[in-house]
Design a protein around this motif. Structure first.
Motif, PDB file in Angstrom:
ATOM      1  N   PRO A  23       1.009  -1.111   0.051  1.00 28.12           N
ATOM      2  CA  PRO A  23      -0.097  -0.127  -0.018  1.00 28.12           C
ATOM      3  C   PRO A  23       0.906   1.304  -0.129  1.00 28.12           C
ATOM      4  N   PHE A  24       2.144   1.150   0.166  1.00 25.44           N
ATOM      5  CA  PHE A  24       3.004   2.577   0.397  1.00 25.44           C
ATOM      6  C   PHE A  24       3.654   2.787  -1.069  1.00 25.44           C
ATOM      7  N   TYR A  25       4.330   1.518  -1.624  1.00 24.13           N
ATOM      8  CA  TYR A  25       4.977   1.524  -3.012  1.00 24.13           C
ATOM      9  C   TYR A  25       3.551   1.555  -3.893  1.00 24.13           C
ATOM     10  N   LYS A  82       6.812   0.903 -10.464  1.00 22.18           N
ATOM     11  CA  LYS A  82       8.190  -0.112 -10.400  1.00 22.18           C
ATOM     12  C   LYS A  82       9.128   0.716  -9.756  1.00 22.18           C
ATOM     13  N   ARG A  83      10.069  -0.077  -9.155  1.00 17.63           N
ATOM     14  CA  ARG A  83      11.188   0.732  -8.389  1.00 17.63           C
ATOM     15  C   ARG A  83      12.340  -0.196  -8.193  1.00 17.63           C
ATOM     16  N   PHE A  84      13.438   0.383  -8.704  1.00 25.07           N
ATOM     17  CA  PHE A  84      14.561  -0.324  -8.165  1.00 25.07           C
ATOM     18  C   PHE A  84      15.846   0.514  -7.880  1.00 25.07           C
ATOM     19  N   GLU A 129      -2.792   7.796  -6.764  1.00 26.20           N
ATOM     20  CA  GLU A 129      -2.024   8.643  -6.144  1.00 26.20           C
ATOM     21  C   GLU A 129      -1.284   7.933  -4.910  1.00 26.20           C
ATOM     22  N   GLN A 130      -0.132   8.276  -4.548  1.00 24.31           N
ATOM     23  CA  GLN A 130       0.478   7.580  -3.310  1.00 24.31           C
ATOM     24  C   GLN A 130      -0.108   8.259  -2.143  1.00 24.31           C
ATOM     25  N   VAL A 131      -0.141   7.451  -0.821  1.00 23.84           N
ATOM     26  CA  VAL A 131      -0.635   7.961   0.221  1.00 23.84           C
ATOM     27  C   VAL A 131       0.467   9.365   0.603  1.00 23.84           C
ATOM     28  N   PRO A 132       0.015  10.271   1.168  1.00 26.29           N
ATOM     29  CA  PRO A 132       0.840  11.429   1.919  1.00 26.29           C
ATOM     30  C   PRO A 132       1.725  10.905   2.681  1.00 26.29           C
ATOM     31  N   HIS A 133       3.020  11.303   2.666  1.00 26.36           N
ATOM     32  CA  HIS A 133       3.748  10.601   3.908  1.00 26.36           C
ATOM     33  C   HIS A 133       4.943  11.499   3.934  1.00 26.36           C
ATOM     34  N   ARG A 134       5.586  11.513   5.284  1.00 24.77           N
ATOM     35  CA  ARG A 134       6.934  12.401   5.395  1.00 24.77           C
ATOM     36  C   ARG A 134       7.912  11.058   5.507  1.00 24.77           C
ATOM     37  N   ASP A 135       8.966  11.376   4.661  1.00 20.85           N
ATOM     38  CA  ASP A 135       9.969  10.095   4.440  1.00 20.85           C
ATOM     39  C   ASP A 135      10.780   9.974   5.849  1.00 20.85           C
ATOM     40  N   GLN A 136      10.936  10.939   6.591  1.00 20.33           N
ATOM     41  CA  GLN A 136      11.815  10.772   7.791  1.00 20.33           C
ATOM     42  C   GLN A 136      11.147   9.697   8.956  1.00 20.33           C
ATOM     43  N   VAL A 178      15.803  14.400  -3.084  1.00 18.66           N
ATOM     44  CA  VAL A 178      15.872  14.825  -4.255  1.00 18.66           C
ATOM     45  C   VAL A 178      14.982  14.093  -5.201  1.00 18.66           C
ATOM     46  N   MET A 179      14.137  14.717  -6.189  1.00 22.01           N
ATOM     47  CA  MET A 179      13.484  14.015  -7.193  1.00 22.01           C
ATOM     48  C   MET A 179      13.886  14.420  -8.423  1.00 22.01           C
ATOM     49  N   TRP A 180      14.478  13.724  -9.373  1.00 16.08           N
ATOM     50  CA  TRP A 180      15.030  13.988 -10.592  1.00 16.08           C
ATOM     51  C   TRP A 180      13.787  13.369 -11.715  1.00 16.08           C
ATOM     52  N   ALA A 230       3.049  14.044 -11.381  1.00 18.90           N
ATOM     53  CA  ALA A 230       3.940  14.770 -10.812  1.00 18.90           C
ATOM     54  C   ALA A 230       3.891  14.997  -9.179  1.00 18.90           C
ATOM     55  N   THR A 231       4.989  14.851  -8.443  1.00 21.31           N
ATOM     56  CA  THR A 231       5.115  14.792  -7.277  1.00 21.31           C
ATOM     57  C   THR A 231       4.394  15.683  -6.323  1.00 21.31           C
ATOM     58  N   ARG A 232       3.499  15.481  -5.489  1.00 16.74           N
ATOM     59  CA  ARG A 232       2.510  16.476  -4.663  1.00 16.74           C
ATOM     60  C   ARG A 232       3.352  16.728  -3.316  1.00 16.74           C
ATOM     61  N   LEU A 253       5.528  16.954   4.001  1.00 16.82           N
ATOM     62  CA  LEU A 253       4.534  15.861   3.560  1.00 16.82           C
ATOM     63  C   LEU A 253       4.379  16.065   2.124  1.00 16.82           C
ATOM     64  N   HIS A 254       4.451  14.841   1.431  1.00 16.93           N
ATOM     65  CA  HIS A 254       4.568  14.641  -0.101  1.00 16.93           C
ATOM     66  C   HIS A 254       3.949  13.426  -0.417  1.00 16.93           C
ATOM     67  N   ALA A 255       3.632  13.299  -1.864  1.00 16.54           N
ATOM     68  CA  ALA A 255       3.161  11.960  -2.376  1.00 16.54           C
ATOM     69  C   ALA A 255       3.313  12.126  -3.923  1.00 16.54           C
ATOM     70  N   GLY A 256       3.425  10.882  -4.492  1.00 22.45           N
ATOM     71  CA  GLY A 256       3.546  10.683  -5.893  1.00 22.45           C
ATOM     72  C   GLY A 256       1.969  10.975  -6.296  1.00 22.45           C
ATOM     73  N   GLY A 257       1.764  11.741  -7.455  1.00 18.86           N
ATOM     74  CA  GLY A 257       0.461  11.849  -7.769  1.00 18.86           C
ATOM     75  C   GLY A 257      -0.066  10.580  -8.651  1.00 18.86           C
ATOM     76  N   PRO A 289       4.063   5.910 -19.110  1.00 18.44           N
ATOM     77  CA  PRO A 289       4.834   5.777 -17.712  1.00 18.44           C
ATOM     78  C   PRO A 289       5.406   7.252 -17.454  1.00 18.44           C
ATOM     79  N   ARG A 290       5.441   7.522 -16.014  1.00 16.91           N
ATOM     80  CA  ARG A 290       6.107   8.731 -15.674  1.00 16.91           C
ATOM     81  C   ARG A 290       7.275   8.147 -14.956  1.00 16.91           C
ATOM     82  N   ARG A 291       8.504   8.533 -15.392  1.00 14.23           N
ATOM     83  CA  ARG A 291       9.631   7.919 -14.950  1.00 14.23           C
ATOM     84  C   ARG A 291      10.656   8.822 -14.263  1.00 14.23           C
TER      85      ARG A 291
HETATM   86  O1  LIG Z   1       7.016   9.267  -6.961  1.00 13.83           O
HETATM   87  C1  LIG Z   1       7.021  10.360  -6.426  1.00 13.83           C
HETATM   88  O2  LIG Z   1       6.599  11.538  -6.799  1.00 13.83           O
HETATM   89  C2  LIG Z   1       7.369  10.316  -5.030  1.00 13.83           C
HETATM   90  C3  LIG Z   1       7.729   9.183  -4.354  1.00 13.83           C
HETATM   91  C4  LIG Z   1       7.840   9.083  -2.825  1.00 13.83           C
HETATM   92  O3  LIG Z   1       7.665  10.098  -2.116  1.00 13.83           O
HETATM   93  C5  LIG Z   1       8.370   7.976  -2.124  1.00 13.83           C
HETATM   94  O4  LIG Z   1       8.274   6.730  -2.608  1.00 13.83           O
HETATM   95  O5  LIG Z   1       8.806   7.830  -1.004  1.00 13.83           O
END
Ligand SMILES: O=C(O)CCC(=O)C(=O)O
Ligand SMILES: [Fe+2]
Length: 301
Positions: A55-57, A62-64, A114-121, A142-144, A155-157, A194-198, A205-207
């Motif tokens: 539910p988070f990823y 896709k991630r690596f 959309e991803q669940v909003p979260h704080r990475d730390q 840093v998101m590139w 785009a990231t929220r 606080l942020h989330a992937g949209g 694909p959005r890469r």
């Molecule tokens: O994909 C995104 O825009 C954000 C991803 C993210 O915040 C995460 O996976 O921790």
């Protein structure tokens, strides 16, 4: 060596924006061609990668990781001078050195939600124990983008100012900004933001890639010593192997056989006893103890 522009004023500018808003965008931080080259090197890995689970990823991403091993073009992103200067300004006061926390390529597949909003730390439970008035940051992300990041493709929220609202787990979606940007630009945000992937509502694909840096005394999200075992890390330049964690964090944290792990990468000397790596503070405390038999009070006088 080429004449490099003095990055200090720019680093100050982005650092204050980051501390003020919780995020900032550096437009054209690298040439778009660099992002294209890296994306090209990773494209077969993206094709091959299985979808994530959870539910988070998200089951539709896709991630690596280990990106420094997958493409020689990743290094310019990870060791970006201006970004490292900003990261060191923000994290430097709370650690002996900063360390690479993660490189992760991310694809939001067409139709992904959309991803669940979260704080990475929040992955480090201790971040919640720190006095909020101290404003300790644990992480800079840093998101590139590899493809254009748009409102439609996810785009990231980011919630501006959310780093000062730690008690509010979720904020109004209308308060979020959409970090639309082009390859070569970089979105920086704090571990407390606080942020989330949209959601990707397009057919493409959005890469992109996340590169994050953390206080050097924390356990990294991606185990860098496994991503880059000694035989791999030995090929990196010393600054890069230091950054991924082959460097002791004073006092004596993260040693190998009583030594800075950089020594193990570069020499075969055997049978040398453990050697302290202490900071000025520990030296002063120990000297005071030896001299006076009492440790000086740590309370402010
Ligand atoms: O994909 C995104 O825009 C954000 C991803 C993210 O915040 C995460 O996976 O921790
Ligand atoms: Fe995140």
């Amino acid at each position: 060596m080429a004449n490099l522009p003095d990055i200090a004023p720019l680093a100050d500018h982005h650092t204050s924006a980051l501390l003020d808003q919780g995020y900032c965008i550096i437009p054209a931080a690298l040439p778009a061609a660099s992002a294209r080259d890296l994306a090209e090197d990773l494209s077969a890995d993206f094709e091959r990668a299985a979808a994530s689970t959870g539910p988070f990823y998200g089951n539709d991403t896709k991630r690596f990781g280990s990106l420094l091993r997958r493409s020689p073009h990743a290094q310019a992103f990870v060791q970006h001078d201006l970004i490292l200067a900003v990261v060191r300004q923000i994290l430097g006061p709370w650690c002996d050195r900063v360390a690479l926390n993660l490189t992760q390529a991310i694809e939001l597949m067409p139709g992904s939600i959309e991803q669940v909003p979260h704080r990475d730390q929040d992955m480090w439970p201790c971040s919640r124990l720190v006095d909020p008035d101290l404003h300790v940051e644990f992480l800079v992300n840093v998101m590139w983008p590899f493809t254009s990041f748009t409102r439609d493709n996810g785009a990231t929220r980011v919630w501006p100012g959310s780093h000062r609202r730690q008690d509010e787990t979720i904020l109004d979606p209308d308060e979020a900004i959409v970090a639309e940007m082009e390859p070569g630009s970089a979105l920086l945000f704090l571990g407390s933001t606080l942020h989330a992937g949209g959601a990707n509502k397009t057919d493409h694909p959005r890469r992109g890639m996340i590169v994050s840096y953390a206080l050097g005394w924390l356990k990294p999200y991606e185990l860098q010593w496994l991503a880059y075992p000694p035989d791999v890390a030995r090929q990196f330049d010393p600054d890069l192997s230091d950054l991924i964690g082959y460097r002791i964090h004073r006092p004596n944290l993260g040693n190998y056989e009583g030594h800075c792990p950089s020594k193990m990468l570069r020499s075969t000397d055997a049978n040398i006893g453990a050697v302290d790596a202490l900071g000025d503070e520990q030296h002063a405390l120990i000297e005071a103890y030896r001299r006076e038999g009492l440790l000086p009070s740590v309370a402010p006088s």
